[in-house]
Enzyme design. Structure first.
Site, PDB file in Angstrom:
ATOM      1  CB  SER A  50      -0.974  -0.045   1.189  1.00  0.00           C
ATOM      2  OG  SER A  50      -2.031   0.854   1.022  1.00  0.00           O
ATOM      3  CG  ASP A 205      -4.192  -1.700   0.927  1.00  0.00           C
ATOM      4  OD1 ASP A 205      -3.247  -2.365   1.370  1.00  0.00           O
ATOM      5  OD2 ASP A 205      -4.355  -0.486   1.180  1.00  0.00           O
TER       6      ASP A 205
END
Length: 311
Positions: A50, A205
């Site tokens: 991320s 993510d």
């Protein structure tokens, strides 16, 4: 880096953390560079999840810590792709999502206890309506004419939204993806950013499966691993009000997961240097890690706390 006449094989893992986690990590990178007398760009492997994938993309593209600090401070940088990157980042709150569940197959796996509760809950969130073009501009701007960064071992971790499996794009055996695809997938916060389709599968993510995925490097049997994880804490940090949800639901889960991953890496014979958010940092950051109003204060806090821990 050498130990005597032998090359010290050192890796770097950077976990998720949103806007504030990125600011915290840039300061932590400065502390690591100075205290260890080591350029993070020289890591034998770079692993990012991320916001960590965003920073690993910079390091793997040859961006130094000084430029990353200048970017956070709004000062002049040497790489044009960094000039407006912080200003282009998402705001404090997500835009309206699309209608529907993000991943019914993932929810079903959660019901069968094949994935953890937090991972399964990410499948209940609607598909995000955010615009990830700022990440595409970063990836392509830093690497014009290339499909990946120059660093030979740069891994960007995302999660298969149907199975909950982690995929480290750029690692041996991983599905083929461009740098832009992999970065957008690793940053695709469920409910905020839309999943990214790569090779017929949807990815989100990597933080929905693990805050840092540090254990993925265990088979490499590195001499040393530096782990920077702003969404984990070595000790439980009490909180009141809205911050309690962040501490109990996310931070507790992520911290426990990171503890287990680091134990696996250490069992492989690798010395681990771990930096994560302290109570002092969290008091500055607040419960919303996308709150850009706290970004500079977070950077300043981390410049103090991470050096204390390393010293």
């Amino acid at each position: 880096m050498t130990s005597g006449d032998r090359h010290l094989r050192r890796g770097l893992v950077i976990g998720c953390g949103g806007t504030l986690g990125a600011a915290w990590t840039v300061a932590a990178l400065a502390a690591v560079r100075d205290e260890l007398d080591w350029d993070p760009r020289e890591a034998d492997v770079l692993v990012g999840t991320s916001a960590g994938a965003e920073l690993v993309t910079m390091l793997g593209s040859g961006v130094g810590v000084d430029d990353m600090l200048a970017m956070q401070l709004g000062e002049q940088v040497t790489r044009p792709a960094l000039q407006t990157h912080v200003a282009d980042a998402p705001g404090r709150f997500p835009p309206l999502p699309r209608i529907g569940l993000g991943s019914l197959p993932l929810v079903r796996r959660g019901v069968r206890r094949e994935v953890g509760t937090v991972t399964a809950l990410s499948g209940l969130l609607p598909p995000g309506g955010g615009d990830a073009s700022w990440l595409d501009r970063l990836a392509t701007g830093l690497n014009p004419g290339r499909t990946w960064v120059p660093h030979p071992a740069t891994w960007l971790v995302a999660m298969d939204y149907a199975t909950g499996d982690r995929v480290a794009f750029g690692s041996p055996g991983a599905p083929e993806a461009t740098l832009s695809q992999a970065l957008r997938a690793s940053w695709a916060i469920p409910g905020w950013m839309p999943p990214v389709r790569i090779g017929g599968r949807r990815y989100v993510d990597g933080g929905a499966a693990s805050t840092a995925s540090a254990d993925l490097v265990a088979p490499l049997e590195l001499d040393e691993l530096v782990v920077l994880a702003p969404m984990a804490s070595t000790r439980a940090v009490p909180a009141r009000g809205t911050a309690r949800a962040e501490r109990l639901i996310l931070r507790g889960w992520m911290s426990a997961g990171l503890d287990a991953e680091i134990a696996a890496v250490a069992a492989a014979g690798t010395r681990v240097i771990r930096l994560d958010a302290t109570a002092e940092d969290l008091a500055v950051m607040g419960p919303n890690f996308m709150d850009d109003r706290r970004r500079l204060a977070t950077l300043e806090s981390s410049l103090r706390t991470t050096r204390k821990v390393l010293a």
